[in-house]
Motif scaffolding. Structure first.
Motif, PDB file in Angstrom:
ATOM      1  N   ALA A   1       0.775  -1.235   0.126  1.00 61.97           N
ATOM      2  CA  ALA A   1       0.107   0.025   0.022  1.00 61.97           C
ATOM      3  C   ALA A   1       0.833   1.249  -0.147  1.00 61.97           C
ATOM      4  N   ARG A   2       1.925   1.182   0.753  1.00 60.01           N
ATOM      5  CA  ARG A   2       2.992   2.510   0.639  1.00 60.01           C
ATOM      6  C   ARG A   2       3.495   2.562  -0.429  1.00 60.01           C
ATOM      7  N   ASN A   3       3.981   1.346  -1.178  1.00 58.31           N
ATOM      8  CA  ASN A   3       4.764   1.554  -2.456  1.00 58.31           C
ATOM      9  C   ASN A   3       3.625   2.164  -3.310  1.00 58.31           C
ATOM     10  N   GLU A   4       2.616   1.637  -3.363  1.00 59.22           N
ATOM     11  CA  GLU A   4       1.552   2.102  -4.180  1.00 59.22           C
ATOM     12  C   GLU A   4       1.371   3.604  -4.275  1.00 59.22           C
ATOM     13  N   ALA A   5       1.280   4.169  -2.925  1.00 62.12           N
ATOM     14  CA  ALA A   5       1.098   5.618  -2.650  1.00 62.12           C
ATOM     15  C   ALA A   5       2.116   6.406  -3.113  1.00 62.12           C
ATOM     16  N   VAL A   6       3.631   5.766  -3.017  1.00 61.22           N
ATOM     17  CA  VAL A   6       4.780   6.425  -3.521  1.00 61.22           C
ATOM     18  C   VAL A   6       4.750   6.515  -5.111  1.00 61.22           C
ATOM     19  N   PHE A   7       4.430   5.341  -5.490  1.00 56.88           N
ATOM     20  CA  PHE A   7       4.297   5.221  -7.007  1.00 56.88           C
ATOM     21  C   PHE A   7       3.238   6.176  -7.647  1.00 56.88           C
ATOM     22  N   THR A   8       2.192   6.320  -7.205  1.00 60.33           N
ATOM     23  CA  THR A   8       1.146   6.978  -7.898  1.00 60.33           C
ATOM     24  C   THR A   8       1.162   8.425  -7.297  1.00 60.33           C
ATOM     25  N   GLY A   9       2.080   8.822  -6.531  1.00 61.56           N
ATOM     26  CA  GLY A   9       2.072  10.224  -5.928  1.00 61.56           C
ATOM     27  C   GLY A   9       0.842  10.348  -5.078  1.00 61.56           C
ATOM     28  N   ASP A  10       0.339   9.546  -4.278  1.00 59.44           N
ATOM     29  CA  ASP A  10      -0.966   9.715  -3.642  1.00 59.44           C
ATOM     30  C   ASP A  10      -0.257  10.108  -2.032  1.00 59.44           C
ATOM     31  N   PHE A  11       0.187  11.565  -1.801  1.00 65.11           N
ATOM     32  CA  PHE A  11       0.874  11.680  -0.821  1.00 65.11           C
ATOM     33  C   PHE A  11       0.854  13.451  -1.104  1.00 65.11           C
ATOM     34  N   ASP A  12       0.964  14.071   0.071  1.00 67.40           N
ATOM     35  CA  ASP A  12       1.420  15.608  -0.030  1.00 67.40           C
ATOM     36  C   ASP A  12       2.842  15.707   0.490  1.00 67.40           C
ATOM     37  N   LEU A  13       3.182  15.010   1.600  1.00 70.80           N
ATOM     38  CA  LEU A  13       4.579  15.116   1.892  1.00 70.80           C
ATOM     39  C   LEU A  13       4.998  13.477   2.223  1.00 70.80           C
ATOM     40  N   LEU A  14       6.219  13.357   2.323  1.00 71.52           N
ATOM     41  CA  LEU A  14       6.638  11.714   2.431  1.00 71.52           C
ATOM     42  C   LEU A  14       8.184  11.861   2.803  1.00 71.52           C
ATOM     43  N   PRO A  15       8.410  11.362   4.154  1.00 79.87           N
ATOM     44  CA  PRO A  15       9.615  11.235   4.513  1.00 79.87           C
ATOM     45  C   PRO A  15      10.188   9.573   3.744  1.00 79.87           C
ATOM     46  N   TYR A  16      11.336  10.078   2.869  1.00 79.26           N
ATOM     47  CA  TYR A  16      11.800   8.904   2.022  1.00 79.26           C
ATOM     48  C   TYR A  16      13.215   8.976   2.033  1.00 79.26           C
ATOM     49  N   HIS A  17      13.760   8.025   1.700  1.00 77.14           N
ATOM     50  CA  HIS A  17      15.001   7.715   1.488  1.00 77.14           C
ATOM     51  C   HIS A  17      15.476   8.211   0.114  1.00 77.14           C
ATOM     52  N   ASN A  18      16.823   8.268  -0.142  1.00 73.45           N
ATOM     53  CA  ASN A  18      17.326   8.880  -1.323  1.00 73.45           C
ATOM     54  C   ASN A  18      18.612   8.045  -1.703  1.00 73.45           C
ATOM     55  N   CYS A  19      18.493   7.179  -2.690  1.00 73.73           N
ATOM     56  CA  CYS A  19      19.895   6.427  -2.989  1.00 73.73           C
ATOM     57  C   CYS A  19      20.189   6.901  -4.552  1.00 73.73           C
ATOM     58  N   GLY A  20      21.325   7.546  -4.316  1.00 65.25           N
ATOM     59  CA  GLY A  20      21.768   7.950  -5.441  1.00 65.25           C
ATOM     60  C   GLY A  20      23.307   7.559  -5.761  1.00 65.25           C
ATOM     61  N   GLY A  21      24.078   8.689  -6.112  1.00 68.44           N
ATOM     62  CA  GLY A  21      25.374   8.674  -6.067  1.00 68.44           C
ATOM     63  C   GLY A  21      26.102   8.211  -4.740  1.00 68.44           C
ATOM     64  N   VAL A  22      27.359   7.620  -4.650  1.00 71.56           N
ATOM     65  CA  VAL A  22      28.005   7.290  -3.449  1.00 71.56           C
ATOM     66  C   VAL A  22      29.440   7.632  -3.690  1.00 71.56           C
ATOM     67  N   VAL A  23      30.019   7.827  -4.996  1.00 72.89           N
ATOM     68  CA  VAL A  23      31.546   8.346  -4.988  1.00 72.89           C
ATOM     69  C   VAL A  23      31.453   9.594  -6.117  1.00 72.89           C
ATOM     70  N   ASP A  24      30.360   9.577  -6.689  1.00 77.18           N
ATOM     71  CA  ASP A  24      30.110  10.826  -7.845  1.00 77.18           C
ATOM     72  C   ASP A  24      28.719  11.126  -7.752  1.00 77.18           C
ATOM     73  N   PRO A  25      28.614  12.553  -8.240  1.00 77.24           N
ATOM     74  CA  PRO A  25      27.459  13.035  -7.877  1.00 77.24           C
ATOM     75  C   PRO A  25      26.328  12.883  -8.853  1.00 77.24           C
ATOM     76  N   PHE A  26      26.824  12.174  -9.966  1.00 80.16           N
ATOM     77  CA  PHE A  26      25.826  12.204 -10.993  1.00 80.16           C
ATOM     78  C   PHE A  26      24.427  11.133 -10.603  1.00 80.16           C
ATOM     79  N   GLY A  27      24.772  10.128  -9.820  1.00 80.95           N
ATOM     80  CA  GLY A  27      23.815   9.255  -9.462  1.00 80.95           C
ATOM     81  C   GLY A  27      22.555   9.932  -9.042  1.00 80.95           C
TER      82      GLY A  27
END
Lengths: 641, 335
Positions: free
Chosen positions: A498-524
């Motif tokens: 249910a939570r995944n679906e809310a995030v997937f479809t934008g069914d929220f106004d605010l969302l505390p969430y993680h951010n997995c991107g770059g680890v040694v380089d900013p591009f990610g």
């Protein structure tokens, strides 16, 4: 008497009905094949794959399942190994269902129950501590000038666990299989999108031709960027198998077959046992000595209470995670336990910091002034203290949505003036109120703001549920602090799908969430805010939950995206990245599509009762996650006490 | 008096009707719940550090594979047809594993634990309950009434926490989790069996203590109404041994409602006690059901709940058919 059933008739009919039911059930339940005796397989003879189903039948259930033996069946009885030669680690995610699923590429593949730590080897292993890629099955690589072609030289002498040679053909086979098998295999869509063609130049040289310039092709896909990487598969076993349904498990044939120094000897829902292969190619070629543990056992780490019991009773040597309170309880009873740091907070910084995401696809959450108002309206230090139960403080503050790793930290330090100008971590409720007032928000009798459109200033904040282990205290703090600046927050707890679906479809106004991107380089990290991943509210994000979670699309975001794309065309470490990053950061700070909440600290406990030389901040030969593919680097380095 | 063919046929028809209605509800309810199971699959892929570029395509492919893109009536007809063969298809969350395979692995653990503890709790609890109401019981036995009430009132998962604290952490008598000793490999089957019993001790005790209290109080109530009966007085007057009067005349007549409740309880054991299984990481059906719900894996939810429905309905049917054999006074002949 007519109409009455005699006792004899009743019992006879009951027995017949029971027999029919048993016969039906025996057809419905899967048969457990018997195991062929070991003597049936001549020593040294290579294994042959079973009769295969064609890839075209992927949409249909296979007519005959692969004749795997039931899990828990031991391939070869290897006897007892003393505790001081056995390394025991925990795995997360609960019992593995089913435990005989050894196909590492299906979407539900768990892999971290020991399979990808002990048996599957990567071409390279990224070391977060120094930003270098450790060559392993791959020895070297070379990109062409425009990063549309990369040639990989593989290490010579590598063999599969069944003795067959590992070669460029296996890399080519795996890549083509992932490209052709459909969109749901792990790394399949990426290989299809980015690999125009791949060929074996000779037995140990592979040439990839890419569809587009991609300097991070190897880093992102073959170097364990986060958690895992493309798993090279043995062509002689997988050829002809349906990669979507083949479970790759048959203990009578010693399957699964990979190149790693261990083989699987027992698989059950809560325990997997791997024994060292003394014929591992690393030893026979002189590349490395055999790892010290003769046996490695992975057990379900279970609840926090159970982790305490496992650690204090020396029943495990490593766990993926434990909370601060339980860790201190275990430490009080077993002073051989260590974390990444010597004392508090014992924690390692996870590559995925948390952020407060706004749904920019729905007004007023697309307004940068609202973003900044809410940024100033939250005391992040208090949020951190409450969430960590006093264990963490300002060291967990985050300037940007980067993990606080050396190369990224250095990049942010060079742009500190931009952060100082805006006060990214400033807590100033009055400034928040002033910003909101400047937008026409006025408080009602309860102190909740009424917007210029006459509506109450309200927000639904979607969070993980407390039942799944979410600590609600810091989230309730957010609601409380926002209420004091005039925003009425409804905290909506959702679980799992249910939570995944809310995030997937934008069914929220605010969302505390993680951010997995770059680890040694900013591009990610820059790329995940690219406006090409935008989807309107109600539509699914095409890039999964990580890409453009805040649904940011504006003239400024288009500028940002162009800069991100330019960074993507430069190799990691290229000095031209810095000025581009600065421009992108400036735009990001102006619009603030989401703001950083905190660094994610994670206690990864190790037990030095039986083994030493685990990675720590002082002994940082590799980063500490023992649920990632990089765990092999830890296994290769641990020493018996 | 007794069982008639007409009653058996009517009862079987009712059984089929009950199973069909609940199977239909079982089909509809998971589909009404929020959340797409495919979203959970993609969430897992992302947690493994993968970059996903085509979420829509992946979801569409899975929906086609599982027939979720078909109209609901078509899905329903296929579902009913598969049910007659006890086929539930592939698990959404554990694809390419089949739902029946996954349940078949978990079922022995649950049956072993709960069948044993339910039957043991029934036997011990019913006997204790009968003794609690028997006038000739020793005084200390009658003093156990409050103990039985406390045992019945505390839920099994709370008892589980207490038992963990006392017997696994403070005094490590039993292991706190799992089903076998870590690293046990190549042992004899009997050795493995004993190991499984040892590891199941705490979850079994948690369930047993709850069960004993409940059965004891139920039986005590039945026994009280039996104790004053004339036939018991006659049995005593005839000079029959007290134990025979207690078991053959007292308990025998008081136990019938308990047997009905036992049948229903046995029907419920197939789904396990989820909380106890979660706490002890016991790989049974209860834990499986919990994880299927959080993953919104409706194929697994359907398989498990259908199994529950079938088990309870079957046990109820059996007990209905066996009742006249247990109590000759009961008959189903139409007058």
């Amino acid at each position: 008497m007519s109409g009455y059933l005699s006792r004899r008739a009743f019992l006879t009919s009951f027995a017949c009905a029971g027999a029919v039911a048993l016969a039906a059930c025996s057809n419905a339940l899967p048969a457990v094949p018997t195991r062929a005796p070991d003597s049936a397989k001549p020593a040294g003879e290579p294994t042959r794959p079973p009769a295969a189903t064609s890839p075209a039948e992927a949409a249909q259930p296979p007519a005959t399942a692969h004749p795997a033996a039931a899990p828990g069946v031991v391939a070869k009885s290897t006897g007892n190994v003393p505790r001081n030669k056995t390394l025991i680690m925990g795995f997360e995610g609960g019992p593995v269902t089913p435990p005989d699923q050894m196909n590492p590429n299906v979407p539900n593949a768990r892999n971290s129950f020991g399979l990808h730590q002990t048996m599957i080897e990567s071409l390279w292993y990224l070391n977060y501590e120094n930003g270098q890629m450790i060559p392993w099955l791959g020895e070297s690589y070379e990109f062409n000038k425009d990063f549309t072609q990369v040639t990989i030289k593989l290490r010579r002498g590598v063999t599969w666990s069944d003795g067959q040679p590992f070669s460029a053909r296996d890399v080519v086979f795996t890549t083509n299989m992932l490209k052709e098998a459909g969109p749901n295999l792990s790394y399949g869509p990426l290989m299809k999108k980015y690999v125009a063609g791949v060929r074996a130049v000779n037995d140990n040289v592979v040439e990839f031709n890419l569809t587009t310039p991609y300097p991070r092709f190897l880093l992102d896909n073959f170097a364990v960027h986060i958690w895992g990487a493309v798993r090279i598969l043995p062509e002689h076993i997988w050829k002809g198998q349906d990669p979507n349904t083949f479970n790759n498990y048959d203990p009578t044939r010693d399957w699964p077959v990979f190149t790693g120094p261990y083989r699987l000897v027992k698989a059950s829902e809560t325990e997997f046992i791997f024994d060292r292969r003394d014929d591992w190619w690393g030893k026979t070629t002189g590349f490395k000595e055999l790892p010290a543990p003769e046996r490695i056992i992975f057990v379900d780490q279970g609840s926090q209470d159970r982790r305490v019991a496992l650690l204090q009773n020396n029943e495990v040597d490593a766990l993926p995670q434990i909370n601060a309170g339980p860790f201190q309880t275990a430490l009080a009873r077993n002073n051989n336990l260590i974390g990444w740091t010597d004392g508090k907070p014992w924690s390692w910084i996870d590559p995925c910091p948390t952020r407060m995401v706004f749904n920019n696809a729905a007004p007023p959450w697309n307004d940068p002034d609202i973003h900044w108002a809410l940024n100033y309206g939250l005391d992040k230090l208090k949020y951190i203290e409450v969430g960590s139960e006093g264990l963490l403080g300002k060291e967990a503050l985050s300037r940007f949505v980067f993990p606080d790793y050396p190369t990224l930290r250095a990049l942010l330090d060079k742009n500190q003036d931009l952060f100082d100008k805006v006060g990214i971590n400033e807590y100033n409720p009055q400034k928040a109120k002033d910003r909101l007032a400047s937008k026409g928000y006025k408080p009602d009798a309860d102190g909740i703001l009424i917007g210029p459109n006459g509506k109450r200033f309200e927000a639904t904040m979607v969070t993980q549920s407390a039942a799944e282990g979410q600590n609600m205290a810091p989230l309730n703090l957010i609601a409380e602090q926002y209420k004091s600046v005039g925003l009425d927050v409804n905290v909506k707890q959702l679980s799992g799908a249910a939570r995944n679906e809310a995030v997937f479809t934008g069914d929220f106004d605010l969302l505390p969430y993680h951010n997995c991107g770059g680890v040694v380089d900013p591009f990610g990290t820059l790329d995940i805010y690219n406006s090409r991943y935008f989807a309107p509210k109600g539509e699914r994000l095409q890039g999964g939950n990580q890409f453009n979670t805040p649904r940011w699309k504006s003239p400024k975001s288009e500028e940002f995206s162009k800069l991100a794309d330019q960074v993507g065309l430069l190799a990691p470490g290229d000095p031209n990245i810095e000025p581009l990053f600065r421009q992108a950061l400036d735009i990001w700070l102006q619009e603030l599509p989401n703001f950083p909440l905190q660094q994610q600290f994670r206690i990864v406990p190790y037990n030095t009762t039986y083994w030493t030389n685990f990675p720590t901040a002082k002994n940082n030969y590799i980063h500490p996650p023992n649920w990632w593919m990089t765990t092999l680097m830890i296994i290769m380095n641990v020493k018996p006490r | 008096m007794g069982l008639t063919l007409g009653y058996v046929v009517r009862r079987l028809a009712l059984f089929v009707l009950i199973v069909w209605i609940t199977a239909t509800i079982n089909f509809l309810v998971p589909r009404l719940a929020p959340g797409d199971p495919m979203g959970a699959v993609l969430g897992r892929m992302e947690s493994q550090g993968q970059k996903i570029d085509n979420a829509g395509e992946i979801i569409a492919q899975y929906r086609r594979f599982f027939g979720l893109d078909e109209p609901l009536p078509v899905q329903y007809v296929k579902y009913l047809s598969a049910l007659t063969r006890l086929e539930f298809g592939y698990s959404l969350a554990a694809f390419p594993a089949k739902a029946t395979d996954i349940v078949a692995r978990a079922l022995p653990w649950t049956l072993g634990l709960l069948a044993t503890t339910t039957l043991l709790a029934f036997a011990l609890g019913s006997t204790l309950g009968a003794l609690l109401a028997w006038p000739r019981s020793p005084r200390f036995v009658r003093g156990l009434v409050p103990v039985a009430m406390v045992l019945a009132a505390i839920p099994p998962y709370l008892k589980a926490i207490l038992l963990l604290f006392l017997l696994a952490f403070t005094f490590p008598v039993f292991p706190a989790f799992g089903t076998s000793q870590i690293g046990k490999i190549g042992a004899e089957a009997f050795d493995n069996f004993l190991d499984a019993i040892y590891h199941s001790a705490l979850p079994a005790l948690a369930i047993l203590l709850s069960g004993i209290g409940a059965w004891a109080l139920g039986m005590r109530g039945m026994m009280i109404s039996t104790v004053g009966s004339d036939y018991l007085m006659l049995a005593e007057a005839k000079g029959l041994p007290p134990a025979r009067i207690f078991f053959r005349y007292g308990m025998r007549n008081a136990i019938l409602p308990q047997v009905t409740a036992l049948a229903i309880a046995l029907g419920h054991i197939v789904t396990g006690t989820a909380l106890v299984e979660i706490m002890f990481s016991y790989p049974g059906v209860g834990l499986l059901l919990y994880r299927s719900i959080t993953d919104n894996d409706f194929v697994m939810i359907q398989a498990i709940t259908f199994m529950l429905v079938l088990a309870v309905a079957t046990m109820a049917l059996l007990i209905d058919l066996l009742y006249p054999r247990l109590d000759p006074r009961i008959g189903y002949a139409r007058r």
